[in-house]
Scaffold this active site. Structure first.
Site, PDB file in Angstrom:
ATOM      1  CE1 TYR A 115     -10.510  -0.520  -4.945  1.00 19.11           C
ATOM      2  CE2 TYR A 115     -11.012  -0.274  -2.609  1.00 19.11           C
ATOM      3  CZ  TYR A 115     -10.089  -0.465  -3.632  1.00 19.11           C
ATOM      4  OH  TYR A 115      -8.757  -0.619  -3.327  1.00 19.11           O
ATOM      5  CG  PHE A 162      -5.931   2.942  -2.997  1.00 22.66           C
ATOM      6  CD1 PHE A 162      -5.967   2.342  -4.247  1.00 22.66           C
ATOM      7  CD2 PHE A 162      -5.471   4.246  -2.907  1.00 22.66           C
ATOM      8  CE1 PHE A 162      -5.540   3.033  -5.386  1.00 22.66           C
ATOM      9  CE2 PHE A 162      -5.037   4.940  -4.032  1.00 22.66           C
ATOM     10  CZ  PHE A 162      -5.071   4.327  -5.275  1.00 22.66           C
ATOM     11  CG  HIS A 214      -3.903   3.833 -10.403  1.00 17.41           C
ATOM     12  ND1 HIS A 214      -4.372   2.571 -10.104  1.00 17.41           N
ATOM     13  CD2 HIS A 214      -4.704   4.702  -9.745  1.00 17.41           C
ATOM     14  CE1 HIS A 214      -5.412   2.678  -9.302  1.00 17.41           C
ATOM     15  NE2 HIS A 214      -5.633   3.964  -9.061  1.00 17.41           N
ATOM     16  CG  ASP A 231     -14.299   6.708  -9.373  1.00 16.77           C
ATOM     17  OD1 ASP A 231     -13.320   5.939  -9.458  1.00 16.77           O
ATOM     18  OD2 ASP A 231     -15.216   6.692 -10.202  1.00 16.77           O
TER      19      ASP A 231
END
Length: 224
Positions: A66, A77, A186, A64
């Protein structure tokens, strides 16, 4: 929300008519008036605006957006040029340098990737300020699953880059033999040392594209 006008519109138009999306829309309309929500409503669909379906050659799946002020702008990202580079993206840049020899840029704005056919898609497209995962299970997962299905219908070579368990949970949807899946932990500081570093996703993606006569991605990002 800024309407999708490119070829994603036809691919996703049936989703906008479904009950789950109508409920999602009403929920978000209330959330944006009563709470601080990221990204700005006009930026929610930026991944689709910047990377038309016909141009998709790589998909990077996030979770999801930031949840800190000014960071999210609709690409997983990525942050706007004047925003501090978040830790996960710092680690992505470190792997990019080690993998491809690219210099580390002075910003975290990934639009140059999106404009080359890298779909930077979160599986959930909105979030409350300072509340990670606060908009999970309200309908976004169904919507972004539809986007993944639309990509799966494309017969050209496409690479999926799945970082972390939420992204990897989508692997079951990826069955097109013309597509390639790359998986790794991740890139967050909590998990990057468990196998993200050294996974070489950028060179692997380009090798697959080149082997299938597709122009590779220029992963280098110019300083601003």
């Amino acid at each position: 929300m800024a309407a999708i006008e490119n070829d994603w519109k036809e691919a996703l138009e049936e989703e906008f008519k479904k009950d789950y999306y109508k409920k999602l829309f009403l929920f978000l309309k209330k959330e944006y008036t009563q709470k601080v929500i990221y990204p700005h409503s006009d930026d929610i669909f930026n991944a689709f605006h910047l990377t038309p379906l016909k141009d998709v050659k790589v998909i990077i799946l996030g979770q999801d957006p930031y949840h800190n002020p000014g960071e999210a702008h609709g690409l997983c990202f990525s942050v706007k040029p004047d925003v501090r580079i978040p830790p996960s993206l710092v680690n992505i840049y470190t792997e990019l340098k080690d993998d491809m020899g690219c210099g580390i840029p002075n910003h975290g704005y990934l639009t140059s990737w999106a404009e080359q056919g890298v779909l930077l898609l979160n599986t959930v497209l909105t979030v409350r300020a300072h509340e990670p995962a606060s908009h999970q299970q309200i309908g976004w997962e169904e919507f972004t699953n539809a986007a993944i299905r639309a990509v799966e219908e494309q017969e050209r070579p496409i690479v999926y880059i799945l970082w972390g368990k939420p992204a990897q949970s989508k692997k079951r949807m990826i069955k097109n033999p013309n597509h390639k899946v790359l998986e790794a932990p991740h890139p967050s500081p909590l998990s990057a040392y468990r196998g993200f570093f050294g996974s070489k996703p950028f060179s692997q993606a380009n090798a697959f594209l080149q082997a299938n006569h597709v122009t590779p991605v220029d992963w280098s990002i110019k300083n601003i």
